[in-house]
Design a protein around this motif. Structure first.
Motif, mmCIF file in Angstrom:
data_model
loop_
_atom_site.group_PDB
_atom_site.id
_atom_site.type_symbol
_atom_site.label_atom_id
_atom_site.label_comp_id
_atom_site.label_asym_id
_atom_site.label_seq_id
_atom_site.Cartn_x
_atom_site.Cartn_y
_atom_site.Cartn_z
ATOM 1 N N SER A 49 6.164 11.820 -2.953
ATOM 2 C CA SER A 49 7.056 10.733 -2.413
ATOM 3 C C SER A 49 6.122 9.606 -1.670
ATOM 4 N N GLY A 50 6.593 8.318 -1.851
ATOM 5 C CA GLY A 50 5.863 7.323 -1.137
ATOM 6 C C GLY A 50 6.867 6.432 -0.536
ATOM 7 N N ASN A 51 6.504 5.750 0.566
ATOM 8 C CA ASN A 51 7.248 4.691 1.246
ATOM 9 C C ASN A 51 6.404 3.862 1.771
ATOM 10 N N ILE A 52 6.813 2.494 1.432
ATOM 11 C CA ILE A 52 6.206 1.258 1.881
ATOM 12 C C ILE A 52 6.839 0.253 2.764
ATOM 13 N N MET A 53 6.266 -0.316 3.492
ATOM 14 C CA MET A 53 7.090 -1.487 4.414
ATOM 15 C C MET A 53 6.389 -2.812 4.242
ATOM 16 N N ALA A 54 7.114 -3.892 3.903
ATOM 17 C CA ALA A 54 6.318 -5.045 3.848
ATOM 18 C C ALA A 54 6.709 -5.940 5.165
ATOM 19 N N GLY A 81 12.924 -13.210 9.188
ATOM 20 C CA GLY A 81 12.880 -12.980 10.439
ATOM 21 C C GLY A 81 11.755 -12.269 11.070
ATOM 22 N N THR A 82 11.432 -12.267 12.336
ATOM 23 C CA THR A 82 10.350 -11.499 12.961
ATOM 24 C C THR A 82 10.477 -10.036 12.679
ATOM 25 N N PHE A 83 11.435 -9.563 12.778
ATOM 26 C CA PHE A 83 11.788 -8.146 12.898
ATOM 27 C C PHE A 83 12.595 -7.684 11.559
ATOM 28 N N ASP A 84 12.648 -8.562 10.465
ATOM 29 C CA ASP A 84 13.194 -8.292 9.310
ATOM 30 C C ASP A 84 12.281 -7.723 8.272
ATOM 31 N N ASN A 85 12.103 -6.562 8.372
ATOM 32 C CA ASN A 85 10.751 -5.694 7.653
ATOM 33 C C ASN A 85 11.789 -5.069 6.565
ATOM 34 N N ASN A 86 11.362 -5.086 5.558
ATOM 35 C CA ASN A 86 11.976 -4.398 4.330
ATOM 36 C C ASN A 86 11.072 -3.256 3.868
ATOM 37 N N THR A 87 11.889 -2.177 3.198
ATOM 38 C CA THR A 87 11.097 -0.966 2.918
ATOM 39 C C THR A 87 11.385 -0.539 1.418
ATOM 40 N N GLY A 88 10.625 0.031 0.795
ATOM 41 C CA GLY A 88 11.004 0.526 -0.433
ATOM 42 C C GLY A 88 10.465 1.997 -0.591
ATOM 43 N N ASN A 89 10.755 2.719 -1.405
ATOM 44 C CA ASN A 89 10.275 4.136 -1.736
ATOM 45 C C ASN A 89 10.509 4.939 -2.978
ATOM 46 N N ALA A 90 9.926 5.713 -3.494
ATOM 47 C CA ALA A 90 9.980 6.508 -4.775
ATOM 48 C C ALA A 90 9.768 8.164 -4.410
ATOM 49 N N VAL A 91 10.495 8.789 -4.997
ATOM 50 C CA VAL A 91 10.317 10.173 -5.259
ATOM 51 C C VAL A 91 10.247 10.750 -6.368
ATOM 52 N N ILE A 92 9.215 11.379 -6.799
ATOM 53 C CA ILE A 92 9.091 11.507 -8.503
ATOM 54 C C ILE A 92 8.559 13.095 -8.444
#
Length: 132
Positions: A49-54, A81-92
């Motif tokens: 599992s991996g999770n990343i936030m830009a 925006g200042t607090f508009d972070n986006n995340t992505g993840n993968a589960v394999i």
């Protein structure tokens, strides 16, 4: 079994591995914080599992890699925006041979475009079964 995360913001270039510099769990020391890679100790079916936030204003095209070959992709979109972070993840699940390596890296972003937000990047994995 391992669970690692990043404690600092990272500015990535093309094909650059994400460095997960802190391990909460690292049974068997199979995850290397110097390289950001997990090395399978035995043949078997593994879960990852991996999770990343830009960071705000940035995006990420990330890939989960097995022995240098992409097996999954993660995208975290650009926001303004200042607090508009986006995340992505993968589960394999991956069938690995002893000595195979798995890691997470940038795909092909230009230097400085892909920015990983500190403490919101994590990578974990464990052996499901050797009987496969």
């Amino acid at each position: 079994s391992f669970y690692a995360y990043s404690t600092q913001t990272q500015y990535l270039g093309a094909q650059q591995p994400i460095m997960f510099d802190y391990t909460e769990t690292n049974i068997g020391n199979c995850f290397n914080i110097q390289t950001g890679r997990f090395k399978a100790p035995v043949r078997g079916l593994y879960f990852f599992s991996g999770n990343i936030m830009a960071e705000p204003g940035h995006y990420l095209h990330i890939e989960v890699v097995k022995n240098g070959r992409r097996v999954s992709s993660i995208f975290a979109g650009k926001s303004a925006g200042t607090f508009d972070n986006n995340t992505g993840n993968a589960v394999i699940n991956l069938l690995l041979q002893a000595g195979d390596e798995v890691w997470i890296r940038d795909q092909n972003d230009q230097n400085g475009v892909a920015v990983v937000s500190r403490t919101y990047a994590m990578f974990s994995g464990f052996l499901i079964s050797q009987n496969v």
